[in-house]
Design an enzyme around this catalytic site. Structure first.
Site, PDB file in Angstrom:
ATOM      1  N   ARG A  32       0.846  -1.197   0.000  1.00 46.96           N
ATOM      2  CA  ARG A  32       0.000   0.000   0.000  1.00 46.96           C
ATOM      3  C   ARG A  32       0.867   1.228   0.000  1.00 46.96           C
ATOM      4  O   ARG A  32       1.909   1.258   0.656  1.00 46.96           O
ATOM      5  CB  ARG A  32      -0.859   0.052   1.272  1.00 46.96           C
ATOM      6  CG  ARG A  32      -2.085  -0.787   1.208  1.00 46.96           C
ATOM      7  CD  ARG A  32      -2.873  -0.638   2.508  1.00 46.96           C
ATOM      8  NE  ARG A  32      -3.833  -1.729   2.647  1.00 46.96           N
ATOM      9  CZ  ARG A  32      -5.030  -1.721   2.089  1.00 46.96           C
ATOM     10  NH1 ARG A  32      -5.419  -0.690   1.373  1.00 46.96           N
ATOM     11  NH2 ARG A  32      -5.846  -2.751   2.253  1.00 46.96           N
ATOM     12  N   VAL A  34       0.549   5.866  -0.325  1.00 44.00           N
ATOM     13  CA  VAL A  34      -0.291   6.954   0.174  1.00 44.00           C
ATOM     14  C   VAL A  34      -1.619   6.984  -0.591  1.00 44.00           C
ATOM     15  O   VAL A  34      -2.692   7.058   0.006  1.00 44.00           O
ATOM     16  CB  VAL A  34       0.459   8.305   0.050  1.00 44.00           C
ATOM     17  CG1 VAL A  34      -0.373   9.446   0.600  1.00 44.00           C
ATOM     18  CG2 VAL A  34       1.798   8.218   0.759  1.00 44.00           C
ATOM     19  N   SER A  35      -1.540   6.929  -1.918  1.00 50.65           N
ATOM     20  CA  SER A  35      -2.798   6.991  -2.677  1.00 50.65           C
ATOM     21  C   SER A  35      -2.919   5.800  -3.620  1.00 50.65           C
ATOM     22  O   SER A  35      -3.593   5.874  -4.632  1.00 50.65           O
ATOM     23  CB  SER A  35      -2.862   8.296  -3.465  1.00 50.65           C
ATOM     24  OG  SER A  35      -1.676   8.423  -4.215  1.00 50.65           O
ATOM     25  N   LYS A  53      -0.151  -1.533  -9.707  1.00 48.36           N
ATOM     26  CA  LYS A  53      -0.313  -0.414  -8.763  1.00 48.36           C
ATOM     27  C   LYS A  53      -1.579   0.315  -9.200  1.00 48.36           C
ATOM     28  O   LYS A  53      -1.660   0.822 -10.325  1.00 48.36           O
ATOM     29  CB  LYS A  53       0.920   0.491  -8.860  1.00 48.36           C
ATOM     30  CG  LYS A  53       0.912   1.697  -7.935  1.00 48.36           C
ATOM     31  CD  LYS A  53       2.314   2.285  -7.878  1.00 48.36           C
ATOM     32  CE  LYS A  53       2.361   3.625  -7.193  1.00 48.36           C
ATOM     33  NZ  LYS A  53       3.736   4.113  -7.018  1.00 48.36           N
ATOM     34  N   ASP A 153      13.055   9.612  -3.026  1.00 52.14           N
ATOM     35  CA  ASP A 153      12.394   8.792  -1.997  1.00 52.14           C
ATOM     36  C   ASP A 153      13.110   7.453  -1.845  1.00 52.14           C
ATOM     37  O   ASP A 153      12.471   6.396  -1.765  1.00 52.14           O
ATOM     38  CB  ASP A 153      10.910   8.601  -2.348  1.00 52.14           C
ATOM     39  CG  ASP A 153      10.071   8.269  -1.115  1.00 52.14           C
ATOM     40  OD1 ASP A 153      10.573   8.436   0.018  1.00 52.14           O
ATOM     41  OD2 ASP A 153       8.913   7.840  -1.291  1.00 52.14           O
ATOM     42  N   LYS A 155      14.619   4.585   0.004  1.00 53.54           N
ATOM     43  CA  LYS A 155      14.464   3.974   1.338  1.00 53.54           C
ATOM     44  C   LYS A 155      14.223   2.481   1.132  1.00 53.54           C
ATOM     45  O   LYS A 155      13.819   2.071   0.032  1.00 53.54           O
ATOM     46  CB  LYS A 155      13.298   4.620   2.112  1.00 53.54           C
ATOM     47  CG  LYS A 155      11.984   4.572   1.393  1.00 53.54           C
ATOM     48  CD  LYS A 155      10.895   5.214   2.229  1.00 53.54           C
ATOM     49  CE  LYS A 155       9.570   5.224   1.469  1.00 53.54           C
ATOM     50  NZ  LYS A 155       8.464   5.784   2.230  1.00 53.54           N
ATOM     51  N   ASN A 158      11.213   1.133  -0.770  1.00 53.29           N
ATOM     52  CA  ASN A 158      11.105   1.328  -2.220  1.00 53.29           C
ATOM     53  C   ASN A 158      12.178   0.556  -2.986  1.00 53.29           C
ATOM     54  O   ASN A 158      12.364   0.766  -4.176  1.00 53.29           O
ATOM     55  CB  ASN A 158      11.179   2.823  -2.558  1.00 53.29           C
ATOM     56  CG  ASN A 158       9.895   3.538  -2.159  1.00 53.29           C
ATOM     57  OD1 ASN A 158       8.854   2.911  -2.059  1.00 53.29           O
ATOM     58  ND2 ASN A 158       9.979   4.830  -1.923  1.00 53.29           N
ATOM     59  N   ASP A 171       9.072   2.917  -7.166  1.00 54.10           N
ATOM     60  CA  ASP A 171       8.395   4.113  -6.680  1.00 54.10           C
ATOM     61  C   ASP A 171       9.093   5.410  -7.118  1.00 54.10           C
ATOM     62  O   ASP A 171       9.770   6.069  -6.319  1.00 54.10           O
ATOM     63  CB  ASP A 171       8.267   4.061  -5.144  1.00 54.10           C
ATOM     64  CG  ASP A 171       7.241   5.071  -4.662  1.00 54.10           C
ATOM     65  OD1 ASP A 171       6.737   5.849  -5.498  1.00 54.10           O
ATOM     66  OD2 ASP A 171       6.944   5.074  -3.454  1.00 54.10           O
ATOM     67  N   THR A 190      10.679  10.981   2.828  1.00 54.11           N
ATOM     68  CA  THR A 190      10.287  10.305   4.072  1.00 54.11           C
ATOM     69  C   THR A 190      11.182  10.822   5.205  1.00 54.11           C
ATOM     70  O   THR A 190      12.410  10.856   5.031  1.00 54.11           O
ATOM     71  CB  THR A 190      10.457   8.776   3.889  1.00 54.11           C
ATOM     72  OG1 THR A 190       9.729   8.392   2.711  1.00 54.11           O
ATOM     73  CG2 THR A 190       9.955   7.993   5.081  1.00 54.11           C
TER      74      THR A 190
HETATM   75  P1  ADP Z   1       3.663   4.436  -3.285  1.00 56.88           P
HETATM   76  O1  ADP Z   1       4.153   5.379  -4.316  1.00 56.88           O
HETATM   77  O2  ADP Z   1       2.205   4.646  -3.023  1.00 56.88           O
HETATM   78  O3  ADP Z   1       4.542   4.359  -2.069  1.00 56.88           O
HETATM   79  P2  ADP Z   1       4.919   2.015  -4.278  1.00 56.88           P
HETATM   80  O4  ADP Z   1       5.199   1.988  -5.743  1.00 56.88           O
HETATM   81  O5  ADP Z   1       6.092   2.291  -3.403  1.00 56.88           O
HETATM   82  O6  ADP Z   1       3.708   2.982  -3.981  1.00 56.88           O
HETATM   83  O7  ADP Z   1       4.273   0.613  -3.853  1.00 56.88           O
HETATM   84  C1  ADP Z   1       3.822   0.387  -2.506  1.00 56.88           C
HETATM   85  C2  ADP Z   1       4.314  -0.973  -2.039  1.00 56.88           C
HETATM   86  O8  ADP Z   1       3.786  -2.004  -2.900  1.00 56.88           O
HETATM   87  C3  ADP Z   1       5.821  -1.165  -2.115  1.00 56.88           C
HETATM   88  O9  ADP Z   1       6.471  -0.626  -0.982  1.00 56.88           O
HETATM   89  C4  ADP Z   1       5.920  -2.697  -2.196  1.00 56.88           C
HETATM   90  O10 ADP Z   1       5.744  -3.289  -0.930  1.00 56.88           O
HETATM   91  C5  ADP Z   1       4.723  -3.070  -3.051  1.00 56.88           C
HETATM   92  N1  ADP Z   1       5.118  -3.175  -4.469  1.00 56.88           N
HETATM   93  C6  ADP Z   1       5.171  -2.180  -5.372  1.00 56.88           C
HETATM   94  N2  ADP Z   1       5.580  -2.606  -6.577  1.00 56.88           N
HETATM   95  C7  ADP Z   1       5.806  -3.934  -6.430  1.00 56.88           C
HETATM   96  C8  ADP Z   1       6.276  -4.973  -7.329  1.00 56.88           C
HETATM   97  N3  ADP Z   1       6.579  -4.713  -8.586  1.00 56.88           N
HETATM   98  N4  ADP Z   1       6.407  -6.231  -6.839  1.00 56.88           N
HETATM   99  C9  ADP Z   1       6.095  -6.495  -5.538  1.00 56.88           C
HETATM  100  N5  ADP Z   1       5.670  -5.571  -4.651  1.00 56.88           N
HETATM  101  C10 ADP Z   1       5.516  -4.306  -5.083  1.00 56.88           C
HETATM  102 MG    MG Z   2       6.623   3.668  -1.880  1.00 55.62          MG
END
Ligand code: ADP
Ligand code: MG
Length: 396
Positions: A32, A34-35, A53, A153, A155, A158, A171, A190
């Site tokens: 998950r 933020v949005s 996503k 970002d 961390k 990500n 991300d 963050t």
């Molecule tokens: P946001 O921009 O809302 O932080 P992210 O792209 O970082 O969204 O995705 C949120 C979370 O979803 C990540 O921290 C990770 O745990 C999971 N995630 C995102 N992309 C992948 C992926 N390609 N494979 C597995 N998990 C993913």
């Molecule tokens: Mg993220």
């Protein structure tokens, strides 16, 4: 009605949400943001699993400004993803679709999840494992910076891991491609990973702004965290933590640093430099002696004399270890009960067990002793738990 979302003219084919559901079968939630919500999904024709996503842009939920912001930032994210895709350590964007309520971005699925989860499970990583991760991370940061792209970002949440434990940076929601000489002013990222100049800039209208150096600061924070199991800048009061960052106040004093080489600390110190102009670049960090060690497997050819010397030294070392072992005091229940955290194998066990019980990162700073959670005096337990929960309240 569907709208097209276009970064430039040749985006991955964008179409209605219906097209997404025709091709993919969304499954359980795996992350998950933020949005956004990230789900595992299956390609209905090939059966291959991906991650989707799903960004919620339901008009009833958001005002016009929020809606525009999300759409603009998603267009930017896709644009950057296209520019950097193909790098072995960047997550690959496969497809994207948009309806008037959702945006779907389809990525390669990283089954081993976030580096954050891997680290919380292992508590700390060895120098060797940290070296492999940091080398790949700095290589991808170097690649981005050469294209004038700042991630903003970085961390462990990500940084995703594939089946072979290779890292994939993901991300790109805050990423930005800079014009030559351009500086940014926006406060984003963050808290624990924010660079000092980014914070100063948000407090001083006359500040020149910040640039790509903020990513190197975050790399320093990540490297410290991988090796110590706790971040360099942390305080349960966020204001105090931000002051620590701006003053570059951190130390290598906790027990985890005792066995760590000076070479590692030197590299971290070069990344955690408050003045951005004096901070090392990704290329300079990669040229640091830390990354030169164990890079090429050394093949040893011994002469008969050297073979004899090695055998003799091995025998002498075994004899010494035997006598040392005989002199060591036995570990009695009394010693274990008095100070379990001082005994290295027990300390590791306590740290790992703390994670299993609490399901999150328990240790947040040098002052906090994970062993306190296991002490028998109720006051110590209470104090430790209060500190943990207050810490988490501050964070979220
Ligand atoms: P946001 O921009 O809302 O932080 P992210 O792209 O970082 O969204 O995705 C949120 C979370 O979803 C990540 O921290 C990770 O745990 C999971 N995630 C995102 N992309 C992948 C992926 N390609 N494979 C597995 N998990 C993913
Ligand atoms: Mg993220």
């Amino acid at each position: 009605m569907t709208r097209d979302i276009r970064a430039e003219d040749d985006l991955p084919d964008s179409a209605a949400a219906l097209d997404f559901y025709k091709k993919y079968d969304p499954k359980e939630i795996i992350g998950r943001g933020v949005s956004s919500v990230v789900r595992r999904c299956l390609n209905k024709h090939t059966g291959v699993a991906y991650a989707v996503k799903i960004i919620d842009i339901t008009p009833e939920r958001l005002n016009t400004q929020q809606l525009e912001e999300i759409q603009t930032s998603t267009v930017k994210e896709i644009d950057i993803l296209k520019k950097v895709s193909g790098h072995p350590n960047v997550i690959a964007l496969i497809d994207c679709y948009q309806s008037n309520t959702f945006i779907f971005l389809i990525f390669d699925l990283m089954k081993r999840g976030e580096l954050f989860d891997y680290l919380t499970e292992k508590v700390t990583l060895s120098e060797k494992e940290s070296r492999n991760i940091m080398r790949a991370l700095l290589e991808v940061v170097d690649f981005l910076h050469k294209k004038n792209i700042v991630h903003r970002d970085l961390k462990p949440e990500n940084i995703l891991l594939d089946d072979e434990m290779n890292i994939k940076l993901s991300d790109f929601g805050f990423s930005c491609q800079l014009e030559p000489g351009e500086h940014l002013r926006e406060l984003c990222g963050t808290p624990g990973y924010l660079a000092p100049e980014l914070l100063q800039c948000s407090m001083d209208n006359f500040h020149i702004g910040y640039g790509m150096e903020v990513d190197i600061w975050a790399c320093g924070v990540i490297m410290y965290t991988l090796l110590a199991g706790s971040p360099p800048f942390w305080h349960r009061k966020q204001m105090v933590m931000l002051r620590m960052i701006m003053e570059g106040q951190y130390s290598f004093t906790s027990a985890e640093w005792e066995d760590t080489s000076d070479c590692v600390k030197d590299l971290i110190a070069r990344m955690l430099v408050v003045e951005p102009k004096l901070r090392c670049t990704a290329g300079q960090a990669l040229a640091h002696p830390f990354f030169q060690q164990y890079f090429v497997e050394e093949v040893r050819h011994f002469s008969p004399y050297r073979k004899f010397k090695v055998i003799m030294l091995t025998v002498l070392a075994s004899v010494r270890m035997y006598y040392h072992y005989r002199r060591v005091k036995p570990l009695t229940p009394d010693i274990v009960l008095r100070d379990p955290y001082a005994i290295r194998p027990l300390r590791k066990l306590i740290d790992a067990t703390a994670f299993r019980i609490y399901g999150h990162w328990v240790k947040k700073g040098v002052q906090q002793n994970r062993a306190a959670l296991f002490e028998n005096t109720p006051r110590a337990v209470l104090a430790a738990l209060t500190a943990q929960s207050e810490g988490l309240d501050d964070l979220f």
